[in-house]
Design a protein around this motif. Sequence first.
Motif, PDB file in Angstrom:
ATOM      1  N   ILE A  21      -1.690  12.492 -18.858  1.00 24.40           N
ATOM      2  CA  ILE A  21      -0.160  11.413 -17.604  1.00 24.40           C
ATOM      3  C   ILE A  21       1.253  11.143 -18.213  1.00 24.40           C
ATOM      4  O   ILE A  21       2.134  11.413 -16.820  1.00 24.40           O
ATOM      5  N   PRO A  22       1.113  11.199 -19.018  1.00 22.40           N
ATOM      6  CA  PRO A  22       2.855  10.787 -18.984  1.00 22.40           C
ATOM      7  C   PRO A  22       3.291  12.318 -18.781  1.00 22.40           C
ATOM      8  O   PRO A  22       4.653  12.444 -18.353  1.00 22.40           O
ATOM      9  N   VAL A  23       2.700  13.174 -19.714  1.00 25.58           N
ATOM     10  CA  VAL A  23       3.428  14.860 -19.718  1.00 25.58           C
ATOM     11  C   VAL A  23       3.463  14.829 -17.757  1.00 25.58           C
ATOM     12  O   VAL A  23       4.535  15.997 -17.538  1.00 25.58           O
ATOM     13  N   LEU A  24       2.966  14.778 -17.068  1.00 26.62           N
ATOM     14  CA  LEU A  24       2.528  14.782 -15.570  1.00 26.62           C
ATOM     15  C   LEU A  24       3.856  13.893 -15.273  1.00 26.62           C
ATOM     16  O   LEU A  24       4.667  14.733 -13.799  1.00 26.62           O
ATOM     17  N   LEU A  25       3.133  12.403 -14.887  1.00 23.60           N
ATOM     18  CA  LEU A  25       4.605  11.578 -14.350  1.00 23.60           C
ATOM     19  C   LEU A  25       6.012  12.058 -14.653  1.00 23.60           C
ATOM     20  O   LEU A  25       6.895  12.223 -14.140  1.00 23.60           O
ATOM     21  N   GLN A  26       6.005  12.429 -16.146  1.00 24.24           N
ATOM     22  CA  GLN A  26       8.057  12.889 -16.390  1.00 24.24           C
ATOM     23  C   GLN A  26       7.953  14.431 -15.589  1.00 24.24           C
ATOM     24  O   GLN A  26       9.435  14.486 -15.788  1.00 24.24           O
ATOM     25  N   LEU A  27       6.939  15.459 -15.183  1.00 26.78           N
ATOM     26  CA  LEU A  27       7.756  16.418 -15.200  1.00 26.78           C
ATOM     27  C   LEU A  27       7.221  16.441 -13.211  1.00 26.78           C
ATOM     28  O   LEU A  27       8.040  16.852 -12.874  1.00 26.78           O
ATOM     29  N   ALA A  28       7.088  14.977 -12.879  1.00 24.48           N
ATOM     30  CA  ALA A  28       7.023  15.104 -11.590  1.00 24.48           C
ATOM     31  C   ALA A  28       8.000  14.388 -11.270  1.00 24.48           C
ATOM     32  O   ALA A  28       8.897  15.070 -10.118  1.00 24.48           O
ATOM     33  N   ARG A  29       9.078  13.561 -12.245  1.00 15.46           N
ATOM     34  CA  ARG A  29      10.090  12.616 -12.268  1.00 15.46           C
ATOM     35  C   ARG A  29      11.048  13.906 -12.758  1.00 15.46           C
ATOM     36  O   ARG A  29      12.220  14.192 -11.821  1.00 15.46           O
ATOM     37  N   SER A  30      10.877  15.062 -13.404  1.00 18.21           N
ATOM     38  CA  SER A  30      11.473  15.899 -13.032  1.00 18.21           C
ATOM     39  C   SER A  30      11.651  17.028 -11.956  1.00 18.21           C
ATOM     40  O   SER A  30      13.276  17.103 -11.584  1.00 18.21           O
ATOM     41  N   VAL A  31      10.460  17.126 -10.802  1.00 19.86           N
ATOM     42  CA  VAL A  31      11.074  18.727 -10.291  1.00 19.86           C
ATOM     43  C   VAL A  31      11.446  17.667  -8.679  1.00 19.86           C
ATOM     44  O   VAL A  31      12.305  18.232  -8.143  1.00 19.86           O
ATOM     45  N   THR A  32      11.221  16.734  -9.055  1.00 19.80           N
ATOM     46  CA  THR A  32      11.922  15.399  -8.057  1.00 19.80           C
ATOM     47  C   THR A  32      13.032  15.135  -8.235  1.00 19.80           C
ATOM     48  O   THR A  32      14.148  14.100  -7.340  1.00 19.80           O
ATOM     49  N   LYS A  33      13.861  15.006  -9.466  1.00 19.30           N
ATOM     50  CA  LYS A  33      15.244  15.059  -9.796  1.00 19.30           C
ATOM     51  C   LYS A  33      14.960  13.375  -9.860  1.00 19.30           C
ATOM     52  O   LYS A  33      16.396  12.983  -9.364  1.00 19.30           O
ATOM     53  N   ASN A  34      14.358  13.113 -10.274  1.00 15.03           N
ATOM     54  CA  ASN A  34      14.306  11.143 -10.117  1.00 15.03           C
ATOM     55  C   ASN A  34      14.276  10.518  -8.969  1.00 15.03           C
ATOM     56  O   ASN A  34      15.203   9.976  -8.905  1.00 15.03           O
TER      57      ASN A  34
END
Length: 290
Positions: A21-34
Motif C-alpha cells: 500500500i505505501p508503494v501504491l500511495l506513492q505511485l498515485a501521488r507521483s502520477v497526479t503530481k501531488n
Amino acid sequence: MSISEHHRSGLRDLLCNETNIPVLLQLARSVTKNVCSIDEPEEALGYLITQVGDTHKLLHKRHITKDLLFRYLNTRLPGTSTDFTKADLVMKIIQYWDKQSNGAVSKAPDSTHADAPSMQIANEQEYPIHLMARKFGEWFFNKYNSDSLILSDLWSDAALEMKVIADDGASDFECCSAEQVLECLVRAKQTFGFYFNPNLSHSGVQGRIDPYGQVIVLCCGTLHSAERSVGVFECAFGLLRDPNEGNNWKPKKFKCLLRSELSPPRLHTLDESKTLQLALTLPTPTDALD
C-alpha cells in the motif's frame, strides 16, 4: 488503451495489501503530481488506472521494483526462477492474470489484450530514457566526427576503457581524467582514420539504469574509412547530471569496442553486439528521468 477489468483485479491483488500500500500511495501521488491528497488504497488505484491507462506502463513504473514483482509472482507461482529481468517479470505477471481470467487470452483478436504486445513495442521506443539516449548518441558522434569534443563536455574525472581489434591483433587502452579520455578518443580516431556512423534507431541506441542510478547509453554502429565500411563499434556511456552545467547530462564513463571486419554489416544492431548483452539486461525505466 484502457486497462481491462481482469488487469484491474490483478493490480488490486498486487498493490492493495499491507506490504505494498505505501508503494501504491506513492505511485498515485507521483502520477497526479501531488495535486490531490490521496490516502485510501482504492482511491489511489483508481487514480493510477485513470492516469496511466496501460498495464505494462504502470508495472514498469520506477516505484514498482523488480523485487516487489518477484515476491508477488513467487507467492502466486511458487518456485519462480530468479533469473528474470523486470520486463520478464512484468510479462509473467500479466500472463498469470490473463490465465486467471478464465480464458481471456483466447478471446478474439479484437480484444484489448491482443494488441498489447505490439503496442508495448511501439511505446517502448518513446520511453524518456530511449529518447534521451538517441539524442545523446546523435550529439556525441556529431561532435566526435567533427573533432569538436572539448573538455567541458566530459566530467573532469571521466574514465575510459577501449579495446581495438584489428587484423594484426588487439589493443587495450584505459585512462582516467577528462584530459586523458579526450586525448585517447582523438588519437584512436586519427590513428585509424575512422568515421563513426551510429545506428540512431531504437535497434542501435537504447538507455538503461545501472544499480547506482547512472544512466547508461548503449550505442553501436559501423566504422568507415575513405567512404568504405571497415568494421563495427559498440559503446556504453555512463551519464550523470552536472549541476554546474545547467543540470545537463554529461558522460563520465566510456567503454568502447572498435572491431575491424572484412565484410561488416550494413547496419549494426544492439541485438548483434557481443559486448553489450549484459548491459541490455539492466532496468529500463518508463518514467521521466529525475
